[in-house]
Design an enzyme around this catalytic site. Structure first.
Site, PDB file in Angstrom:
ATOM      1  CB  CYS A  43     -53.516 -26.801 -40.912  1.00 12.09           C
ATOM      2  SG  CYS A  43     -52.988 -25.860 -39.468  1.00 12.09           S
ATOM      3  CB  CYS A  63     -46.709 -33.545 -47.690  1.00  9.33           C
ATOM      4  SG  CYS A  63     -45.922 -33.126 -49.256  1.00  9.33           S
ATOM      5  CG  ASP A  78     -46.452 -14.056 -54.042  1.00 10.02           C
ATOM      6  OD1 ASP A  78     -45.446 -14.457 -53.437  1.00 10.02           O
ATOM      7  OD2 ASP A  78     -47.068 -14.762 -54.845  1.00 10.02           O
ATOM      8  CB  CYS A 122     -50.813 -28.979 -53.700  1.00  9.91           C
ATOM      9  SG  CYS A 122     -50.970 -30.168 -52.346  1.00  9.91           S
TER      10      CYS A 122
HETATM   11  S1  SF4 Z   1     -48.535 -27.888 -51.112  1.00 15.74           S
HETATM   12 FE1  SF4 Z   1     -48.992 -30.114 -51.308  1.00 15.74          FE
HETATM   13  S2  SF4 Z   1     -47.106 -31.006 -52.159  1.00 15.74           S
HETATM   14 FE2  SF4 Z   1     -46.555 -28.957 -51.395  1.00 15.74          FE
HETATM   15  S3  SF4 Z   1     -45.842 -29.295 -49.298  1.00 15.74           S
HETATM   16 FE3  SF4 Z   1     -48.051 -28.878 -49.151  1.00 15.74          FE
HETATM   17  S4  SF4 Z   1     -49.043 -30.888 -49.215  1.00 15.74           S
HETATM   18 FE4  SF4 Z   1     -46.948 -31.149 -49.938  1.00 15.74          FE
HETATM   19  S1  SF4 Z   2     -50.770 -27.134 -36.650  1.00 17.03           S
HETATM   20 FE1  SF4 Z   2     -50.915 -27.044 -38.904  1.00 17.03          FE
HETATM   21  S2  SF4 Z   2     -48.904 -26.304 -39.600  1.00 17.03           S
HETATM   22 FE2  SF4 Z   2     -48.676 -26.956 -37.467  1.00 17.03          FE
HETATM   23  S3  SF4 Z   2     -47.972 -29.083 -37.629  1.00 17.03           S
HETATM   24 FE3  SF4 Z   2     -50.216 -29.161 -37.447  1.00 17.03          FE
HETATM   25  S4  SF4 Z   2     -50.956 -29.204 -39.567  1.00 17.03           S
HETATM   26 FE4  SF4 Z   2     -48.799 -28.520 -39.610  1.00 17.03          FE
END
Ligand code: SF4
Ligand code: SF4
Length: 312
Positions: free
Chosen positions: A245, A195, A130, A238
């Site tokens: 998911c 988000c 990274d 975050c």
């Molecule tokens: S880390 Fe948090 S702010 Fe960034 S894209 Fe994912 S949900 Fe959104």
């Molecule tokens: S499976 Fe995970 S990454 Fe794919 S759209 Fe759903 S929440 Fe987003």
């Protein structure tokens, strides 16, 4: 051709504690044009190293001269409680940042793997974690370790996405056919919908300048008030688009890496925890954690914004 088998490398990676291991070729990136378009839109914000690295990212073989393949490993940092805040917490810290910095932890474990590869005959075994032009998610996908989800994270179909990706570039090659993992996002849009700052502007397109992780870690200036008001209590990073998911809900297991475990420091129930702290105390407590990157001054600001974003 070397005598070392893919199975032997995988077994050693597991012995060190990595939760998955695969092997990637170093052919040119298939996502380089998408990266250029992303950069052109200004989505990288002030992360000037990203455009500087773009040329090498386009051609992974140019990153470590002499390398012929990459061993790709996943290190699990999942927290037992996912991103859910505890009773009484006034601000939140992303789960990967509640213990020791993965740059230290995973690098140490990768170094063990690279030394082992050298002992088995590798002339080259260079570790990357990274801090480089390595397109880790694409190499992990190429190594059959998952697919890149709509939230831009690598999702392993039996582990989820709370993982750090490490690579060892080596002159060895492993003749093992890779079975690519199909994209299992399907019609799901949970990450996009959840988000809080609408940072996932399209499928697999993250506007970092709207992302809480970028705004609390990389961005030195104060975030726009309209975005800060949507920090959802996060003072560092975050987890939301990972935590919602389904592949994490179903498969993520708490890390067994002691260094990643929650140190409970800073005390997340104390909204003024950083206010009276001296720089020397901050360094003594957090120099080996991800919080060292923003530093004390910005952590003070971040906690103030995080607490305010909860309506307090
Ligand atoms: S880390 Fe948090 S702010 Fe960034 S894209 Fe994912 S949900 Fe959104
Ligand atoms: S499976 Fe995970 S990454 Fe794919 S759209 Fe759903 S929440 Fe987003």
């Amino acid at each position: 051709m070397n005598g070392l088998t893919a199975a032997a490398v995988r077994a050693e990676a597991a012995r060190i504690g990595f939760v998955a291991c695969g092997f990637a070729t170093l052919e040119p990136s298939r996502r380089a044009d998408a990266l250029e378009a992303w950069l052109a839109k200004g989505y990288a914000g002030t992360m000037g190293y990203l455009p500087r690295q773009a040329k090498k990212r386009r051609n992974p073989a140019s990153i470590t001269p002499g390398a012929r393949s990459a061993v790709v490993v996943l290190d699990n940092y999942a927290a037992p409680r996912g991103e859910r805040p505890r009773e009484g917490d006034r601000f939140r810290i992303a789960s990967y940042a509640r213990g020791m910095d993965y740059h230290i932890v995973t690098h140490g474990r990768l170094h063990r793997l690279s030394e082992w590869l050298k002992a088995q005959g590798a002339g080259l075994a260079h570790t990357w974690i990274d801090d480089s032009p390595v397109p880790e998610r694409e190499l992990a996908e190429r190594a059959g370790l998952g697919w890149i989800g709509k939230n831009t994270m690598l999702i392993h179909p039996r582990i989820g996405s709370f993982t750090v990706i490490g690579t060892v570039f080596t002159d060895l090659v492993f003749d093992e056919p890779v079975t690519p993992v199909a994209d299992h996002c399907g019609t799901c849009t949970r990450c996009i919908d959840a988000c809080p700052t609408d940072a996932i502007v399209d499928v697999r397109v993250l506007d970092a300048t709207r992302c809480i992780s970028y705004l609390t870690i990389e961005h030195k200036q104060d975030p726009a008030p309209g975005l800060a008001a949507r920090f959802s209590g996060f003072a560092f990073g975050c987890d939301i688009c990972n935590d919602v998911c389904p592949w994490n809900v179903r498969f993520a297991k708490p890390t067994t890496v002691a260094e990643f475990e929650d140190r409970d420091d800073p005390d997340r129930s104390d909204p003024v925890v950083f206010e009276q702290m001296t720089e020397a105390e901050f360094q003594a407590r957090f120099a080996d954690t991800p919080l060292a990157r923003p530093g004390l001054e910005r952590m003070r600001r971040n906690v103030r914004l995080a607490v305010a974003s909860r309506g307090e």
